[in-house]
Design a protein around this motif. Structure first.
Motif, PDB file in Angstrom:
ATOM      1  N   ALA A  15      40.076  48.474  34.229  1.00  0.00           N
ATOM      2  CA  ALA A  15      40.425  47.055  34.128  1.00  0.00           C
ATOM      3  C   ALA A  15      41.457  46.655  35.178  1.00  0.00           C
ATOM      4  N   GLU A  16      42.264  47.604  35.639  1.00  0.00           N
ATOM      5  CA  GLU A  16      43.240  47.313  36.692  1.00  0.00           C
ATOM      6  C   GLU A  16      42.613  47.393  38.082  1.00  0.00           C
ATOM      7  N   ILE A  17      41.587  48.240  38.237  1.00  0.00           N
ATOM      8  CA  ILE A  17      40.966  48.432  39.548  1.00  0.00           C
ATOM      9  C   ILE A  17      40.007  47.295  39.890  1.00  0.00           C
ATOM     10  N   LEU A  18      39.237  46.832  38.908  1.00  0.00           N
ATOM     11  CA  LEU A  18      38.157  45.889  39.182  1.00  0.00           C
ATOM     12  C   LEU A  18      38.601  44.572  39.829  1.00  0.00           C
ATOM     13  N   PRO A  19      39.772  43.987  39.482  1.00  0.00           N
ATOM     14  CA  PRO A  19      40.159  42.755  40.176  1.00  0.00           C
ATOM     15  C   PRO A  19      40.219  42.914  41.690  1.00  0.00           C
ATOM     16  N   PHE A  20      40.608  44.097  42.181  1.00  0.00           N
ATOM     17  CA  PHE A  20      40.654  44.324  43.621  1.00  0.00           C
ATOM     18  C   PHE A  20      39.252  44.528  44.197  1.00  0.00           C
ATOM     19  N   VAL A  21      38.331  44.990  43.367  1.00  0.00           N
ATOM     20  CA  VAL A  21      36.948  45.145  43.826  1.00  0.00           C
ATOM     21  C   VAL A  21      36.315  43.784  44.070  1.00  0.00           C
ATOM     22  N   TYR A  22      36.610  42.827  43.193  1.00  0.00           N
ATOM     23  CA  TYR A  22      35.960  41.517  43.272  1.00  0.00           C
ATOM     24  C   TYR A  22      36.784  40.473  44.011  1.00  0.00           C
ATOM     25  N   GLN A  23      38.046  40.784  44.301  1.00  0.00           N
ATOM     26  CA  GLN A  23      38.892  39.810  45.002  1.00  0.00           C
ATOM     27  C   GLN A  23      38.349  39.569  46.406  1.00  0.00           C
ATOM     28  N   ILE A  24      38.159  38.310  46.779  1.00  0.00           N
ATOM     29  CA  ILE A  24      37.509  37.984  48.047  1.00  0.00           C
ATOM     30  C   ILE A  24      38.450  38.223  49.229  1.00  0.00           C
ATOM     31  N   ASN A  25      39.675  37.781  49.126  1.00  0.00           N
ATOM     32  CA  ASN A  25      40.653  37.968  50.211  1.00  0.00           C
ATOM     33  C   ASN A  25      41.888  38.681  49.660  1.00  0.00           C
TER      34      ASN A  25
END
Length: 525
Positions: free
Chosen positions: A281-291
């Motif tokens: 859950a902590e890793i995925l935001p960086f996977v989907y973050q566009i910039n």
């Protein structure tokens, strides 16, 4: 459940009213119910109608579907429910102790219609695993599933806690065939869970102990399905770290002391999966973050690697204990998170624009994907017949796709030959598991990856003069011997991996998104 700022306002004026109530006077009825009197963080519920306007109470959502399913099960209803407990419950302990006791007592009429439908649907694919049931024809699992899903969707008209239980169990059901249906059902389930306040820690609330336990287990099951469906389907998760405070469950909080050693081992694997899910859950935001912020990404990656190593030290050892229930799915989940993290590390190198670092991290990415494939090659009959979440098939597709990409981009012929041999062995191995052990997890992976692997292998055979012999675990299956069409060379400037991998392998075409008949329901299994 009211938002924190609204709950604070309601709690303050309710306190004021209670302080000025006349002595001996009756307490006035209120549509607000305060479960936690905390000046800094009160928990307040607003009573709202459960049913839609115009929908009569006790309309029996799912009753017709359950009647049909029970007619199909005939005299074997208790055997099917017992099969659910043996094959699923302890690996994914969604049901609370009270519901389990009711089911074991055979009082199925006390269980909500939609939940009973889903329990039958979950157990029916395992029909042949029962000594009693295997002597009789197995019902059509897809038909039973469609009835269960129809009952669950109908229950969203008057939702309660059983609605969440049935919806989550639906998402972990096998076989899984509808990506769109699962994504949308996951969103509805998470939204309903947050509406009921399942994302908040209930340990200090003024409710019964059983309800506290139920709320905690429901939230973690919702969180597991949300995060892993994000990895599987490629859509951002609905829940982010920091928006819930429910403590991680323990084995003793999920199952009773009467459970045997194997049942406790299965639930222990679920508890470890919750820990992995929390890191995911902590890793995925960086996977989907566009910039993404490159500096922040670099700092977080180091922390993620440290936390993943700590979680690895807590996991049960795989090689010495291959027959421990639930371990295969747990280890595939761990290796897949390591692969996701390696992919994130590689992305950070691309953002930095450093070619030398990028090549080094491409090697790390190749090693991470190879670890997943090597693990699959160690699986045997016992492991294939173990518990698997449906997301496993998408994790395999991800690992094979990354391995194909690394194979195409490597300049080392020996590494390329080894990678191609490994990929061919994996395809043959999971095909054998599908054909001989009915491992449905392999089906979607075979559909997506068989042709690309065959094309890459054909191309490599023409490029390499004589690949060195590479030893892998023996598999009892034949590879794909069909002829392949000519494809460009690896070094050709026009060669694209997207020409081999199908980027449009979805449930239906783009045009169909706008041209679906209004009466057609996109069921998710």
């Amino acid at each position: 459940m009211l938002a924190p700022h609204q709950a604070e306002d309601i709690d303050i004026f309710n306190r004021h009213i209670s302080q000025h109530r006349k002595p001996g006077g009756e307490a006035e009825s209120s549509s607000y119910q305060t479960l936690l009197h905390d000046a800094k963080d009160p928990v307040v519920y607003l009573t709202v109608p459960r049913f839609r306007t115009g929908l009569p109470p006790n309309s029996g959502c799912g009753r017709e579907q359950l009647e049909i399913v029970e007619q199909i099960m005939g005299p074997f209803k208790r055997e099917v429910v017992e099969l659910y407990f043996k094959q699923i419950h302890y690996h994914f302990p969604m049901l609370d102790d009270e519901t389990c006791d009711v089911l074991r007592a055979g009082e199925f009429f006390k269980v909500p219609n939609n939940l009973m439908c889903i329990i039958y649907a979950l157990a029916s694919p395992h029909w042949s695993r029962s000594e009693t049931l295997k002597m009789h024809p197995r019902p059509d699992s897809y038909y039973v599933w469609n009835k269960g899903i129809s009952a669950t969707l109908e229950d969203f008209l008057s939702p309660g806690m059983p609605t969440i239980q049935a919806a989550v169990l639906d998402q972990i059901g096998r076989p899984s065939v509808s990506i769109i249906g699962n994504i949308t059902l996951c969103g509805r389930t998470v939204s309903l869970a947050q509406t009921f306040g399942l994302h908040r820690d209930p340990s200090k609330w003024n409710i019964t102990e059983n309800e506290k336990s139920l709320r905690m287990r429901l939230w973690w099951c919702v969180l597991v399905t949300d995060q892993w469906s994000s990895v599987a389907y490629g859509a951002p998760p609905y829940v982010s770290k920091g928006y819930y405070d429910v403590p991680r469950p323990t084995v003793s909080s999920l199952i009773s002391n009467k459970a045997n050693a194997q049942q406790k081992q299965a639930t222990t694997c679920f508890v470890h999966l919750c820990g992995l899910t929390e890191l995911l859950a902590e890793i995925l935001p960086f996977v989907y973050q566009i910039n993404p912020d490159r500096l922040q990404l670099g700092r977080e990656i180091d922390r993620f690697k440290h936390e993943l190593n700590d979680l690895q030290a807590q996991l049960p050892e795989w090689p010495p204990l291959p027959n421990r229930p639930g371990t295969p799915m747990l280890w595939l989940s761990f290796l897949s998170i390591r692969l996701v993290l390696a992919r994130l590390i590689f992305r950070a190198a691309v953002l930095d624009g450093d070619g030398s670092i990028g090549r080094n991290r491409m090697d790390q990415l190749r090693i991470a994907s190879s670890a997943v494939l090597d693990f699959v090659l160690t699986l045997g009959q016992t492991q294939f017949l173990d518990f698997w979440l449906p997301y496993a098939t998408h994790l395999l597709v991800h690992a094979i796709t990354v391995s194909l990409r690394c194979t195409v981009e490597t300049q080392d012929p020996e590494i390329r030959n080894t990678s191609v041999s490994r990929l061919e062995c994996v395809i043959a191995h999971i095909r054998y598991a599908h054909d001989n052990y009915s491992w449905d997890i392999a089906l979607y992976c075979l559909e997506r990856c068989t042709e690309p692997v065959a094309k890459i292998a054909s191309l490599n055979a023409r490029e390499a003069p004589q690949p060195p012999e590479t030893e892998f675990p023996t598999v009892l299956a034949n590879g794909n011997g069909s002829e392949t069409q000519a494809i460009p060379n690896f070094d050709d400037a026009n060669f694209l991996l997207s020409d081999i991998l199908d980027p449009h392998a979805f449930d239906f075409s783009w045009d169909a998104l706008w041209d679906t008949p209004s009466g057609m329901t996109n069921f998710s299994i």
